[in-house]
Design an enzyme around this catalytic site. Sequence first.
Site, PDB file in Angstrom:
ATOM      1  N   HIS A 202       0.810  -1.218   0.000  1.00 32.81           N
ATOM      2  CA  HIS A 202       0.000   0.000   0.000  1.00 32.81           C
ATOM      3  C   HIS A 202       0.841   1.264   0.000  1.00 32.81           C
ATOM      4  O   HIS A 202       0.404   2.301  -0.499  1.00 32.81           O
ATOM      5  CB  HIS A 202      -1.035  -0.046   1.127  1.00 32.81           C
ATOM      6  N   ARG A 309     -10.607   3.536  -1.849  1.00 31.57           N
ATOM      7  CA  ARG A 309     -10.081   2.804  -0.686  1.00 31.57           C
ATOM      8  C   ARG A 309     -10.296   3.669   0.551  1.00 31.57           C
ATOM      9  O   ARG A 309      -9.450   4.496   0.900  1.00 31.57           O
ATOM     10  CB  ARG A 309      -8.581   2.547  -0.864  1.00 31.57           C
ATOM     11  N   ARG A 345     -15.458   1.477  -1.432  1.00 35.07           N
ATOM     12  CA  ARG A 345     -15.175   0.169  -0.846  1.00 35.07           C
ATOM     13  C   ARG A 345     -15.228   0.287   0.669  1.00 35.07           C
ATOM     14  O   ARG A 345     -14.645   1.221   1.252  1.00 35.07           O
ATOM     15  CB  ARG A 345     -13.789  -0.333  -1.274  1.00 35.07           C
ATOM     16  N   GLU A 444     -10.926 -11.279  -4.851  1.00 37.94           N
ATOM     17  CA  GLU A 444      -9.500 -11.219  -4.520  1.00 37.94           C
ATOM     18  C   GLU A 444      -9.044 -12.410  -3.688  1.00 37.94           C
ATOM     19  O   GLU A 444      -7.912 -12.452  -3.221  1.00 37.94           O
ATOM     20  CB  GLU A 444      -9.119  -9.880  -3.874  1.00 37.94           C
ATOM     21  N   ASN A 467      -4.157  -7.491  -6.856  1.00 39.98           N
ATOM     22  CA  ASN A 467      -3.037  -7.400  -5.905  1.00 39.98           C
ATOM     23  C   ASN A 467      -3.120  -8.533  -4.884  1.00 39.98           C
ATOM     24  O   ASN A 467      -2.140  -9.216  -4.593  1.00 39.98           O
ATOM     25  CB  ASN A 467      -3.066  -6.069  -5.152  1.00 39.98           C
ATOM     26  N   ASP A 468      -4.329  -8.713  -4.347  1.00 39.13           N
ATOM     27  CA  ASP A 468      -4.510  -9.786  -3.379  1.00 39.13           C
ATOM     28  C   ASP A 468      -4.731 -11.125  -4.062  1.00 39.13           C
ATOM     29  O   ASP A 468      -4.253 -12.156  -3.580  1.00 39.13           O
ATOM     30  CB  ASP A 468      -5.690  -9.471  -2.448  1.00 39.13           C
ATOM     31  N   ARG A 478       2.519 -10.222  -0.987  1.00 36.50           N
ATOM     32  CA  ARG A 478       2.557  -9.049  -1.868  1.00 36.50           C
ATOM     33  C   ARG A 478       3.408  -7.923  -1.295  1.00 36.50           C
ATOM     34  O   ARG A 478       3.745  -6.978  -1.984  1.00 36.50           O
ATOM     35  CB  ARG A 478       1.142  -8.533  -2.144  1.00 36.50           C
ATOM     36  N   CYS A 515      -9.413  -3.724 -10.902  1.00 38.99           N
ATOM     37  CA  CYS A 515      -8.918  -2.548 -10.177  1.00 38.99           C
ATOM     38  C   CYS A 515      -7.551  -2.786  -9.529  1.00 38.99           C
ATOM     39  O   CYS A 515      -7.017  -1.894  -8.876  1.00 38.99           O
ATOM     40  CB  CYS A 515      -9.923  -2.107  -9.119  1.00 38.99           C
TER      41      CYS A 515
HETATM   42  C1  PEP Z   1      -6.414  -5.580  -4.724  1.00 40.29           C
HETATM   43  O1  PEP Z   1      -6.211  -6.398  -3.828  1.00 40.29           O
HETATM   44  O2  PEP Z   1      -6.085  -5.758  -5.919  1.00 40.29           O
HETATM   45  C2  PEP Z   1      -7.072  -4.297  -4.417  1.00 40.29           C
HETATM   46  C3  PEP Z   1      -7.439  -3.482  -5.369  1.00 40.29           C
HETATM   47  O3  PEP Z   1      -7.225  -3.979  -3.110  1.00 40.29           O
HETATM   48  P1  PEP Z   1      -6.013  -3.516  -2.164  1.00 40.29           P
HETATM   49  O4  PEP Z   1      -4.813  -3.271  -3.018  1.00 40.29           O
HETATM   50  O5  PEP Z   1      -6.452  -2.279  -1.460  1.00 40.29           O
HETATM   51  O6  PEP Z   1      -5.845  -4.666  -1.234  1.00 40.29           O
HETATM   52 MG    MG Z   2      -7.168  -6.178  -1.925  1.00 40.13          MG
END
Ligand code: PEP
Ligand code: MG
Length: 604
Positions: A202, A309, A345, A444, A467-468, A478, A515
């Site tokens: 993040h 977010r 979200r 995710e 991402n997750d 990650r 996303c």
């Molecule tokens: C993701 O996991 O791809 C996502 C968009 O949420 P975050 O990066 O906030 O976990």
């Molecule tokens: Mg995520």
Amino acid sequence: MSNLEPEQPAPAMILGEVASSGLARGRALLCDCARPSVVPRRQMSEVEATKEIERFDAAVSAAEGKLLEVQASVRRTLGNGEAGMFEAQILLMRDATLRDAVRDLCLKERINVEAALDEAIKHLVAVFSRLADPYFRERGADLRDVGKRLLDHLAQNQSPALPTLPDGCVLVTSELLASVVAQLEGHGVRGLIVEKSGLTAHATILARALNIPMLVQVAEATTRIRAGDLLIVDALAGRIFTNPKPEILRKYNQLEADLQIHQSALKGLIDLPAVTRDGVEIKLCANIGQTADAVAAANVKADGAGLYRTEFIFLVQDHFPSEEEQYQFYHATAEHLQPGETVIRLLDIGSDKPLPYFPLSREANPSLGRRGTRLLLAYPTVLHTQLRAILRLSASHPVAILLPMIGGMDELRAAKAALENVKAELAAADQPFNPHILLGAMIETPSAAILIGQLAGEVDFFSVGTNDLVQYLLAADRISGELASPYEPLHPAVLQVLATLATVAKAKGKPICLCGEIGSDPAYTALLLGLGFRSFSVSPGRLLEIKHAIRSTGLSEAEELARKVLQFNSTRDIKAYLRDDWSRRSPISSPTIPASAPATTAPL
Ligand code: PEP
Ligand code: MG
């Protein structure tokens, strides 16, 4: 050169991974933005050591006062259950055992109170950890927090480690926390160089939102770069030049000029639609966190916010925002983006996004533990407060709700029931809201990906959080950002899952947006279009770059690319194939520099 002349800094080239692309030039500022501070130890006279006890007592009352304040604010906004979490820490802080241990150490060893406290806490934590009762073992974690709070008060330093930032500096650090990056806006930091961290941590996502070029996984950056070194951060090719020679500077002057031309060409796309070369319209929204991101998204005329977010605004507060405060935040954001829709979200805290004022019990594997919707269902007051704020806003603004980290049908239904309760409550109080507010689920987790066909019956839309999803599909962290990390968005398993998600959502007639961060990389745009995605939500600073990639791609050529890539069974082959593809299509690239050239030691 005579021996008395100061040593000239040697030029060098250091490699890293591009986390937020761009070019930066500036003087290095070395800082330790995440490492716990080293506790100072000083010997002193008996009289001085006695005075240290007074400092300890003062720190205890200050820290206790602050903790009581935080507890009261949590009680006001979240209720007694959550406020109870602070009780154990307050009791430990007042406990005579800790005070006696600190007092004895100060007096017997004649040391400063910070060193005595550090030693006392370590000793007591070790004692607790040997006890059989898990309740007492848990208190060890509380004790560590208490020690940290008291040390902060002794150092009168309650904010994360952020040094004074001279305008135009490049920050070089071993690790970087999201809460630190969240404070960088407006400080004139030109670039970020981090030894660890990952592309989807993040902290990285925030740097991207702030448009600060950033390289991660730069091995030994804090020892190879010296404070004050002149740096070129090439966050296009993934390299840093320290104290570059004139010919390198000349090449980068040229690249900077080319980049400026490219960026003004991109500005020309603001009013043009995101449409492929063969006329297929693509929805292109922005990922936002703080209100400034909404302004940036509006400036590039994003089709709305595909992912807001909300936890990022919570991260920079010192208390849990009340319903009214949350309403004001969301209102300000939606106002910037309307008539575009803002997909809000629900809070995705936990894992690498802990809130300092909402301490959760420690878990061995936080990213596999309580986070996202799971955590919200465990703290119904948090969920209830946020849903009320969003529903109230839905009366006047086009907003939708997105559920993070959905694991399956039971969680989804429980969250929906909570939403229906809040709707009934507002209706009973005659408070206006949109009863048809759209509800979406993040995909995710592998379980949600497998069940997408069933989940489709319960939601209005999907958003794929790669991402997750990559982290959980590949069992690869990650955040950790190790050099040979198995975290690979181009892994064949990931690509197959993405293709299936797009196909199933289409068959079920449910909109699906991507996303995750791979959507913000123009090198992946053609592939993702080819896999079936027609809607993206990307970092506002990258939106025009992605629009450019969409407008330069024909759908049939994208589908051909995806077909080829899906045939590979090796990540290495996929990466090589796409690298080659991108090198032919990339609108701008870094100068070629022979590997040996910058390693010379000639002075500037
Ligand atoms: C993701 O996991 O791809 C996502 C968009 O949420 P975050 O990066 O906030 O976990
Ligand atoms: Mg995520």
